[in-house]
Design a protein around this motif. Structure first.
Motif, PDB file in Angstrom:
ATOM      1  N   ALA A   4       0.841  -1.228  -0.083  1.00 20.50           N
ATOM      2  CA  ALA A   4       0.004  -0.095   0.006  1.00 20.50           C
ATOM      3  C   ALA A   4       0.763   1.425   0.187  1.00 20.50           C
ATOM      4  O   ALA A   4       2.110   1.399  -0.255  1.00 20.50           O
ATOM      5  CB  ALA A   4      -0.875   0.049   1.143  1.00 20.50           C
ATOM      6  N   CYS A   5       0.100   2.400   0.433  1.00 25.20           N
ATOM      7  CA  CYS A   5       0.406   3.682   0.108  1.00 25.20           C
ATOM      8  C   CYS A   5       1.312   4.087   1.202  1.00 25.20           C
ATOM      9  O   CYS A   5       1.114   4.000   2.452  1.00 25.20           O
ATOM     10  CB  CYS A   5      -0.859   4.507  -0.143  1.00 25.20           C
ATOM     11  SG  CYS A   5      -1.028   4.246  -1.788  1.00 25.20           S
ATOM     12  N   ALA A   6       2.114   5.151   0.713  1.00 23.27           N
ATOM     13  CA  ALA A   6       2.836   6.030   1.746  1.00 23.27           C
ATOM     14  C   ALA A   6       1.761   7.364   1.942  1.00 23.27           C
ATOM     15  O   ALA A   6       1.181   7.772   1.101  1.00 23.27           O
ATOM     16  CB  ALA A   6       3.971   6.445   1.394  1.00 23.27           C
ATOM     17  N   HIS A 112       3.916   3.846  -9.694  1.00 26.37           N
ATOM     18  CA  HIS A 112       3.315   4.471  -8.448  1.00 26.37           C
ATOM     19  C   HIS A 112       4.288   4.458  -7.462  1.00 26.37           C
ATOM     20  O   HIS A 112       4.822   3.609  -7.065  1.00 26.37           O
ATOM     21  CB  HIS A 112       2.146   3.187  -8.187  1.00 26.37           C
ATOM     22  CG  HIS A 112       1.439   3.734  -6.774  1.00 26.37           C
ATOM     23  ND1 HIS A 112       0.165   3.868  -6.856  1.00 26.37           N
ATOM     24  CD2 HIS A 112       1.867   3.922  -5.496  1.00 26.37           C
ATOM     25  CE1 HIS A 112      -0.326   4.002  -5.529  1.00 26.37           C
ATOM     26  NE2 HIS A 112       0.906   4.425  -4.886  1.00 26.37           N
ATOM     27  N   HIS A 114       6.002   7.724  -4.493  1.00 25.19           N
ATOM     28  CA  HIS A 114       5.522   8.655  -3.526  1.00 25.19           C
ATOM     29  C   HIS A 114       6.787   9.547  -3.457  1.00 25.19           C
ATOM     30  O   HIS A 114       7.782   9.564  -2.536  1.00 25.19           O
ATOM     31  CB  HIS A 114       5.199   8.390  -2.042  1.00 25.19           C
ATOM     32  CG  HIS A 114       3.815   7.666  -2.165  1.00 25.19           C
ATOM     33  ND1 HIS A 114       2.504   8.076  -2.133  1.00 25.19           N
ATOM     34  CD2 HIS A 114       3.617   6.350  -2.476  1.00 25.19           C
ATOM     35  CE1 HIS A 114       1.673   7.348  -2.246  1.00 25.19           C
ATOM     36  NE2 HIS A 114       2.180   6.046  -2.287  1.00 25.19           N
ATOM     37  N   LYS A 326      -5.561  11.008  -7.276  1.00 19.84           N
ATOM     38  CA  LYS A 326      -5.592   9.947  -6.584  1.00 19.84           C
ATOM     39  C   LYS A 326      -6.650  10.081  -5.352  1.00 19.84           C
ATOM     40  O   LYS A 326      -6.812  10.918  -4.719  1.00 19.84           O
ATOM     41  CB  LYS A 326      -4.295  10.065  -5.569  1.00 19.84           C
ATOM     42  CG  LYS A 326      -4.042   9.052  -4.600  1.00 19.84           C
ATOM     43  CD  LYS A 326      -3.577   7.517  -5.400  1.00 19.84           C
ATOM     44  CE  LYS A 326      -3.378   6.731  -4.233  1.00 19.84           C
ATOM     45  NZ  LYS A 326      -2.124   6.823  -3.451  1.00 19.84           N
ATOM     46  N   HIS A 410      -2.751  -0.475  -6.873  1.00 20.47           N
ATOM     47  CA  HIS A 410      -2.454  -1.969  -5.881  1.00 20.47           C
ATOM     48  C   HIS A 410      -3.368  -3.108  -6.465  1.00 20.47           C
ATOM     49  O   HIS A 410      -2.707  -4.107  -6.732  1.00 20.47           O
ATOM     50  CB  HIS A 410      -2.624  -1.663  -4.465  1.00 20.47           C
ATOM     51  CG  HIS A 410      -2.014  -0.563  -4.066  1.00 20.47           C
ATOM     52  ND1 HIS A 410      -0.503  -0.198  -4.276  1.00 20.47           N
ATOM     53  CD2 HIS A 410      -2.228   0.730  -3.497  1.00 20.47           C
ATOM     54  CE1 HIS A 410      -0.219   1.070  -3.760  1.00 20.47           C
ATOM     55  NE2 HIS A 410      -1.209   1.670  -3.155  1.00 20.47           N
ATOM     56  N   ASP A 473       5.848   1.846  -5.418  1.00 19.81           N
ATOM     57  CA  ASP A 473       5.157   2.372  -4.123  1.00 19.81           C
ATOM     58  C   ASP A 473       6.335   3.039  -3.347  1.00 19.81           C
ATOM     59  O   ASP A 473       6.195   3.004  -2.040  1.00 19.81           O
ATOM     60  CB  ASP A 473       4.222   1.447  -3.359  1.00 19.81           C
ATOM     61  CG  ASP A 473       3.389   2.034  -2.595  1.00 19.81           C
ATOM     62  OD1 ASP A 473       2.994   3.252  -2.702  1.00 19.81           O
ATOM     63  OD2 ASP A 473       2.668   1.317  -1.667  1.00 19.81           O
TER      64      ASP A 473
END
Ligand SMILES: [Zn+2]
Length: 579
Positions: A4-6, A112, A114, A326, A410, A473
């Motif tokens: 997943a995402c930061a 993708h 960050h 996003k 994701h 990611d």
């Protein structure tokens, strides 16, 4: 390890008036100045500088328009920085560069990542290498001692699974190391953070604080906060952090691009650009200082404020694109914030978190489509993915998909029945191959042996014709594209574990892996006509490497591929070893 995402670090909250002023526009102006498109305002980044260049004596690989591998031995670059031809010969006035037999590949596009948290990591405490809580405490002590002037001690990268802790870390774990200043450390996936007692007090988090929607305050048996905050509860503390200045934001972009160029990345899709980030990217692109193309996904706040004014398909000769927004629907698997249709296999009372109400998700997706933006929605759990599929379905019925190639970020755990809907709705699966091998130590614990069949299911998606755009990611996982390709092809970690690969039937072929990090990542960014492969008319973005990922020696693995040169727009932007 993680998924997943930061969560991007806080950046200045700009009012529209401040933003306009920063952009040099009168505060009373109704709209931002339009961004001219195309090569008309090509930045100085581009072009060879001194006429055409032939890079020869290389073992070159690129992809045809159909995605097949094509080999070549030289590449001719025109003075404007574009590919003029493959297997060409040097004519008069052509500068020659000897590739000394090295491998030449299209530049990598991380679909993708960050940028802002990756750039911030250079000045924060990095806990990603720690194997135990004790190691992390030692690192925290050393960092705090080395930075006595910091009013807040911040860091990221912890993972209680790797630490073998069996619980989340607590404020008390941090208080024994730093108790005079606030401390805030985010989990490796950016979906949880742990605060010390000073930080909890500053944020006013007590046993009486309710869990915010889409978030969880981890509590002890008496209901007291332990120190760890998950997903939307993180804002209770992170909103108290001092806001970085525009100069901080600029430094983060510059540090990030330097590090990413060094691992072969020439393009990145940034999964969360706010107004300050946009300003900095625009300024760097205009000045010719960007050495990496950025496809910026606006945050919802930035889109709401300035989306109508900043949209561009190409700014500064394709260095910056702003046409994606996003959204997040749920959290992550490691911190059990991913929204599941049925409870977690290792936590039977828990089905995860929704970070947004389904009706609000529907409303936002529709608003994004109506403005002509592409949507990119983070979804990890099977419920999260289903809600996003439903939201797209409903929006398309109202306004059509408008050919905008909408994305699910994701697409990590998808109900088997829902996989075909990616094709039916013509969505792009934006996936991170390293997440599979990072997560294999806990993913099946979380979702059990049945649901795991729809997790990290690249083969099922590819076989039905769904485009996978691959990324890392970063800084959640390693930014090395060749580590991503290694995971994609072998379904093993760096050490080659597990033997034969983890659910190896979902592996990609080496050509599919390259495609997902180049041509298909470009397709997902609507940039396949200008980048993603090396063919006449496209930008000369490429790397020279020390290993051939299509012909590896027996004792080497794909992730060990090292970058020797990185070129963007026909210009060398990095030199990392001898040819
Ligand atoms: Zn992310």
């Amino acid at each position: 390890m993680c998924e997943a995402c930061a969560t991007p670090p806080p950046t200045p909250t700009l009012t529209r008036a401040q933003l306009l002023r920063l952009l040099g526009v009168g505060v009373g102006a109704a709209v931002l100045p339009a961004l001219p498109g195309g090569a008309a305002q090509a930045a100085t980044t581009h072009g060879t500088g001194r006429g055409p260049v032939l890079v020869e004596n290389v073992r070159g690989y690129t992809l045809t328009r159909k995605g097949r591998l094509r080999e070549f031995s030289s590449i001719l670059i025109s003075a404007n920085g574009k590919v003029a031809g493959l297997d060409a010969h040097a004519g008069r006035g052509v500068r020659r560069v000897n590739g000394r037999g090295r491998v030449l590949l299209p530049g990598m596009h991380d679909a993708h990542g960050h940028l802002w948290s990756y750039g911030a990591l250079a000045s924060e405490l990095d806990l990603s290498g720690t194997r135990t809580l004790a190691e992390a405490q030692q690192a925290l002590a050393a960092y705090a001692a080395a930075n006595p002037d910091l009013t807040w001690v911040t860091g990221r990268g912890w993972n209680q699974v790797i630490w073998g802790l069996g619980r989340f870390p607590t404020a008390a774990d941090l208080d024994v190391v730093v108790s005079d200043r606030p401390v805030w450390l985010t989990r490796v996936d950016g979906h949880a953070g742990v605060a010390n007692s000073v930080a909890l007090a500053l944020a006013g988090v007590t046993r009486d604080t309710p869990d915010p929607a889409g978030g969880q305050i981890i509590r002890d048996a008496d209901g007291n906060p332990t120190g760890t905050l998950v997903d939307n509860a993180m804002g209770l503390v992170s909103s108290k952090l001092p806001a970085p200045t525009i100069e901080d934001v600029r430094q983060r972009a510059l540090i990030a691009q330097q590090k990413l160029n060094a691992v072969g990345i020439t393009s990145v899709s940034d999964a969360g650009t706010d107004a300050a980030g946009y300003l900095v990217l625009r300024e760097l692109a205009q000045a010719g200082t960007l050495t990496m193309r950025v496809n910026a996904f606006l945050t919802w706040d930035a889109f709401s404020e300035v989306g109508a004014d900043v949209r561009t398909d190409s700014f500064a000769a394709d260095m910056l694109r702003v046409r994606t927004v996003k959204l997040y629907v749920d959290g992550a698997l490691g911190s059990r914030g991913a929204a599941l249709l049925q409870p977690y296999s290792d936590d039977p009372a828990n089905t995860g978190l929704l970070r947004i109400e389904p009706e609000e998700l529907d409303r936002r997706v529709l608003a994004i489509l109506r403005q002509g933006y592409q949507a990119a929605v983070h979804a990890i759990g099977d419920r999260g993915n289903r809600l996003v599929l439903d939201a797209y379905d409903k929006a398309f019925r109202k306004v059509g998909d408008r050919g905008l190639r909408h994305r699910i970020e994701h697409a990590q755990v998808v109900a088997l029945d829902d996989i075909r809907r990616f094709k039916k709705l013509d969505l792009i699966a934006s996936m991170q191959p390293v997440h599979a091998t990072d997560d294999m130590n806990m993913a099946e614990d979380r979702v059990g042996p049945e649901r795991i069949k729809g997790a990290y299911a690249w083969r099922k998606l590819l076989d039905q014709g769904t485009v996978i755009a691959s990324g890392s990611d970063f800084p959640v996982s390693s930014a090395l594209p060749f580590e991503g390709m290694h995971a994609a092809v072998t379904r093993t970690d760096r050490e080659g574990r597990p033997a034969g690969g983890w659910y190896s039937e979902e592996a990609m072929t080496p050509v599919e892996a390259l495609r997902s990090f180049t041509l298909d990542a470009a397709y997902a960014a609507h940039q396949e006509r200008v980048i993603g492969s090396l063919e006449p008319g496209k930008w000369a973005d490429f790397v020279l490497t020390d290993l051939d990922p299509f012909c590896l020696p027996a004792n080497r693995a794909m992730w060990q591929t090292g970058i020797l040169r990185t070129w963007v727009g026909g210009r060398q932007v990095g030199e990392y070893g001898d040819l």
